[in-house]
Write a protein that holds these residues in place. Structure first.
Motif, short mmCIF file in Angstrom:
data_model
loop_
_atom_site.label_atom_id
_atom_site.label_comp_id
_atom_site.label_asym_id
_atom_site.label_seq_id
_atom_site.Cartn_x
_atom_site.Cartn_y
_atom_site.Cartn_z
N TRP A 1 0.84 -1.20 0.00
CA TRP A 1 0.00 0.00 0.00
C TRP A 1 0.88 1.25 0.00
CZ3 TRP A 1 -4.00 1.48 4.39
CH2 TRP A 1 -4.77 2.55 3.96
N TYR A 2 1.69 1.42 1.05
CA TYR A 2 2.62 2.54 1.08
C TYR A 2 3.75 2.21 2.07
CZ TYR A 2 0.15 3.77 5.40
OH TYR A 2 -0.41 3.74 6.64
N ILE B 1 -3.28 9.49 5.06
CA ILE B 1 -4.05 8.41 4.46
C ILE B 1 -4.36 7.32 5.49
CG2 ILE B 1 -2.01 7.12 3.67
CD1 ILE B 1 -3.60 6.36 1.18
N ASP B 2 -3.51 7.19 6.48
CA ASP B 2 -3.68 6.17 7.52
C ASP B 2 -2.77 6.58 8.68
OD1 ASP B 2 -4.83 3.18 7.79
OD2 ASP B 2 -2.85 3.24 8.73
N TRP B 3 -3.09 6.07 9.87
CA TRP B 3 -2.31 6.48 11.04
C TRP B 3 -0.97 5.76 11.15
CZ3 TRP B 3 -1.07 2.66 14.55
CH2 TRP B 3 -1.83 1.47 14.48
N ARG B 4 -0.80 4.66 10.42
CA ARG B 4 0.44 3.88 10.52
C ARG B 4 1.51 4.41 9.57
NH1 ARG B 4 -2.90 -1.49 9.46
NH2 ARG B 4 -3.86 0.08 8.12
N PRO B 5 2.78 4.32 9.96
CA PRO B 5 3.86 4.82 9.09
C PRO B 5 3.98 4.05 7.79
CG PRO B 5 4.64 4.58 11.36
CD PRO B 5 3.30 3.92 11.29
N GLU B 6 3.79 2.72 7.82
CA GLU B 6 3.92 1.90 6.63
C GLU B 6 2.91 0.75 6.70
OE1 GLU B 6 7.90 0.70 5.48
OE2 GLU B 6 8.79 2.16 6.85
N VAL B 7 2.45 0.30 5.52
CA VAL B 7 1.57 -0.85 5.44
C VAL B 7 1.94 -1.64 4.18
CG1 VAL B 7 -0.81 -1.68 5.23
CG2 VAL B 7 -0.32 0.34 6.63
N HIS B 8 2.56 -2.78 4.36
CA HIS B 8 2.90 -3.64 3.23
C HIS B 8 3.34 -5.02 3.72
CE1 HIS B 8 7.18 -2.73 4.10
NE2 HIS B 8 6.81 -1.46 4.14
N ASP B 9 3.03 -6.03 2.89
CA ASP B 9 3.52 -7.39 3.13
C ASP B 9 4.92 -7.58 2.57
OD1 ASP B 9 1.35 -8.47 4.50
OD2 ASP B 9 0.32 -9.07 2.67
N SER B 10 5.24 -6.81 1.54
CA SER B 10 6.56 -6.87 0.89
C SER B 10 6.93 -5.45 0.48
CB SER B 10 6.52 -7.76 -0.36
OG SER B 10 5.98 -9.04 -0.08
N HIS C 1 8.32 0.84 12.51
CA HIS C 1 8.00 1.36 11.18
C HIS C 1 6.57 1.03 10.77
CE1 HIS C 1 12.49 1.70 9.80
NE2 HIS C 1 12.21 2.39 10.88
N TYR C 2 5.90 0.18 11.56
CA TYR C 2 4.52 -0.23 11.26
C TYR C 2 3.57 0.10 12.41
CZ TYR C 2 7.14 -3.02 7.88
OH TYR C 2 7.99 -3.42 6.90
N THR D 1 -3.99 0.49 -5.26
CA THR D 1 -4.88 0.08 -4.16
C THR D 1 -5.01 1.22 -3.17
OG1 THR D 1 -5.31 -1.60 -2.47
CG2 THR D 1 -3.03 -0.88 -2.72
N ASP D 2 -6.16 1.28 -2.49
CA ASP D 2 -6.37 2.29 -1.46
C ASP D 2 -6.62 1.65 -0.11
OD1 ASP D 2 -8.87 1.23 -1.83
OD2 ASP D 2 -9.87 3.12 -2.30
N ASP D 3 -6.23 0.36 0.01
CA ASP D 3 -6.44 -0.32 1.28
C ASP D 3 -5.52 -1.53 1.34
OD1 ASP D 3 -7.46 -1.15 3.73
OD2 ASP D 3 -9.54 -0.81 3.14
N GLU D 4 -5.32 -2.03 2.56
CA GLU D 4 -4.42 -3.16 2.75
C GLU D 4 -5.09 -4.51 2.47
OE1 GLU D 4 -3.75 -3.60 7.25
OE2 GLU D 4 -4.99 -1.81 7.04
N ILE D 5 -6.39 -4.52 2.21
CA ILE D 5 -7.10 -5.78 2.01
C ILE D 5 -6.88 -6.36 0.62
CG2 ILE D 5 -8.85 -5.18 3.71
CD1 ILE D 5 -10.75 -4.58 1.35
N HIS D 6 -6.26 -5.58 -0.27
CA HIS D 6 -6.10 -6.02 -1.65
C HIS D 6 -4.66 -6.45 -1.92
CE1 HIS D 6 -10.05 -4.39 -2.36
NE2 HIS D 6 -9.65 -3.19 -2.00
#
Length: 521
Positions: free
Chosen positions: A271-272, A281-290, A337-338, A370-375
């Motif tokens: 996501w970012y 866009i979100d309160w967390r610094p980073e959102v990604h699986d990779s 970081h998350y 994507t605009d969300d972590e669910i995708h």
């Protein structure tokens, strides 16, 4: 059999209890035995390719559709009914129930001594709430998928912890050495992100779970793949060790022409990150699986392509001959970081290691907005150079490594972060169309550079102008071998720019090569 299950019918016969126990199936109900071998499964897949495609049955679809995510999640498997619950082998196997998002019935069979027996669905195998619509389902309706539990007697309670799962289409996944699920793999990818052509999602329609011969750390599973354009036979040798390794061997047969045939596909989410994040866009610094795609080319070059959440779907191809491997990795392992209880810092990296010569082709990277972590919006796969035509047959053999980092690290500095900012210098007017890139490198030969030696960075762009501000300097955190390179890029228009950079000292390469696709904005 799924077709029979759709009409609420049980298979014709059930084996006696002593035969079940010999196969480690306990009180499970099993159908009559039939001969089985991997060669026979390959022959079945080949024969199916010459026949019209038959979509899988959706048994009791009106009831199954009432099992939304919440209702489905309340249904749990009764671990007393697990396959191999008391052995043989170290790993019990449990099953997923059908539900709204996993509505296709998949045959589950257990194999022993060259014979397979179908496992018959029974509501007693599941803990189903009294008010659940699942209680209205007919007998023998079937399963959605399965998972492999942690070993009996291991450090984790096997009844509540699993390490590999197959669920939905041809998707499967495993935990890495940090005990956390994340990205997924697929048996095949068909026409992913092809313009004016819908993506196809073939299904694993049958799973054959081999009865272990001893108490080793490997379990073997076979699968039959079927889809409108392709059929296939698969063998998975799954080993639970430091992380998980899955050796995959498969044959494929095409019913139809395929525009983009993706071998050994990996599917993940980005996501970012610190690279670029829209305000609030979100309160967390980073959102990604990779956070990147790593490549080890046939010529030995090491590449790191930082991932993007692009403004539009993009496909990047990294042409190669006989690649040594590739993977979608999670390199950022710092919890702060998350700041998230879903543990993105522990998501597994997955590395694909070819076990045969794959010839000419390309590792292709698909990035979808994507605009969300669910995708899951990122796909990496090997695409053979040869056109994928109806009637073609393929055989591939590779090993997946589900770990924290890549299994074959290069003796070079690695990219640890990619950051974007405004071009120019503080206190001066910022030039229009200028973007600053800051790339962090860590380790390898950078740790042993002689005092006073500053690495040289070599940077190129597919278009635009590099400069005038460029610098490479040690990061002032006291960590040996931690360096940062920054440069400005000035570019007109919004067409993507391909960037490439590495560090060197004299004629010695010090780092892997950083790649990035910049979308001007």
């Amino acid at each position: 059999m799924a077709a029979a299950s759709a009409f609420g019918l049980l298979p014709a016969a059930v084996t006696p209890a002593d035969a079940q126990d010999a196969a480690g199936t306990g009180a499970l109900k099993l159908a009559d035995p039939k001969p089985f071998s991997f060669d026979a499964l390959k022959a079945e897949a080949k024969a199916m390719a010459g026949q019209p495609y038959k979509p899988p049955m959706l048994p009791a679809h009106d009831i199954v559709q009432q099992l939304n995510y919440e209702q489905w999640g309340r249904i749990t498997f009764n671990t007393d009914e697990a396959l191999f619950a008391a052995g043989p082998g170290a790993f019990p196997v449990t099953f997923f129930h059908l539900g709204m998002f996993f509505a296709k019935s998949v045959d589950m069979l257990v194999v022993k001594d060259g014979l397979s027996r179908e496992i018959v669905y029974d509501q007693a195998m599941f803990n189903i709430p009294a008010d659940s619509p699942a209680r209205q389902l007919p007998k023998g309706i079937g399963f959605a998928g399965f998972r492999v539990q942690e070993p009996r007697g291991g450090k984790l309670d096997w009844r509540h912890n699993d390490w590999a799962a197959f669920l939905g289409a041809s998707y499967f996944r495993a935990i890495g050495e940090l005990y956390q699920y994340g990205q997924s793999a697929r048996g095949i990818a068909i026409d992913t992100a092809v313009a004016d052509r819908p993506e196809e999602f073939p299904d694993f329609t049958k799973f054959y779970i081999e009865t272990p011969a001893g108490d080793g750390d490997t379990i073997t599973v076979y699968a039959l793949l079927d889809g409108p354009s392709v059929t296939g036979a698969y063998r998975f040798l799954m080993t639970r060790g430091k992380g998980v390794t899955i050796e995959v061997e498969h044959t494929l047969h095409l019913r139809k022409d395929v525009e983009r045939l993706g071998i050994a596909p990996l599917t993940t989410m980005y996501w970012y990150s610190e690279t670029a994040k829209p305000t609030a866009i979100d309160w967390r610094p980073e959102v990604h699986d990779s956070d990147g795609l790593a490549l080890w080319t046939g010529t030995g070059e090491r590449l790191w392509r930082a991932l993007n959440n692009p403004p539009r779907t993009t496909a990047s191809a990294f042409s190669d001959v006989s690649p040594r491997g590739y993977g979608t990795l999670q390199r950022d392992r710092i919890f702060d970081h998350y700041v998230d209880g879903v543990y993105y810092d522990k998501r597994p990296s997955v590395w694909v290691e070819p076990l045969a010569d794959w010839g000419h082709g390309a590792v292709q990277l698909i990035e979808i907005p994507t605009d969300d972590e669910i995708h899951d919006n990122i796909v990496a796969m090997w695409v053979p150079q040869e056109a994928a035509k109806a009637g073609n047959a393929y055989a591939f053999h590779y090993r997946q490594h589900w770990l924290a980092y890549e299994p074959f690290p290069a003796p070079l500095a690695k990219v640890t972060a990619t950051r974007l900012g405004r071009g120019g210098q503080p206190g001066l007017p910022r030039p229009q169309g200028s973007r600053k890139f800051m790339v962090e490198f860590l380790g390898g030969p950078l740790e042993t550079l002689p005092f006073g030696t500053v690495p040289e960075h070599v940077v190129t762009a597919s278009r635009g102008t590099i400069g005038p501000y460029q610098i490479t300097e040690a990061v002032a955190d006291g960590v040996p071998g931690h360096w940062l390179t920054s440069f400005d890029l000035t570019v007109d228009g919004q067409d993507p720019v391909e960037l490439r950079m590495y560090l060197k000292s004299g004629d010695k390469t010090l780092s892997e090569t950083w790649l990035f696709q910049y979308h001007p904005f």
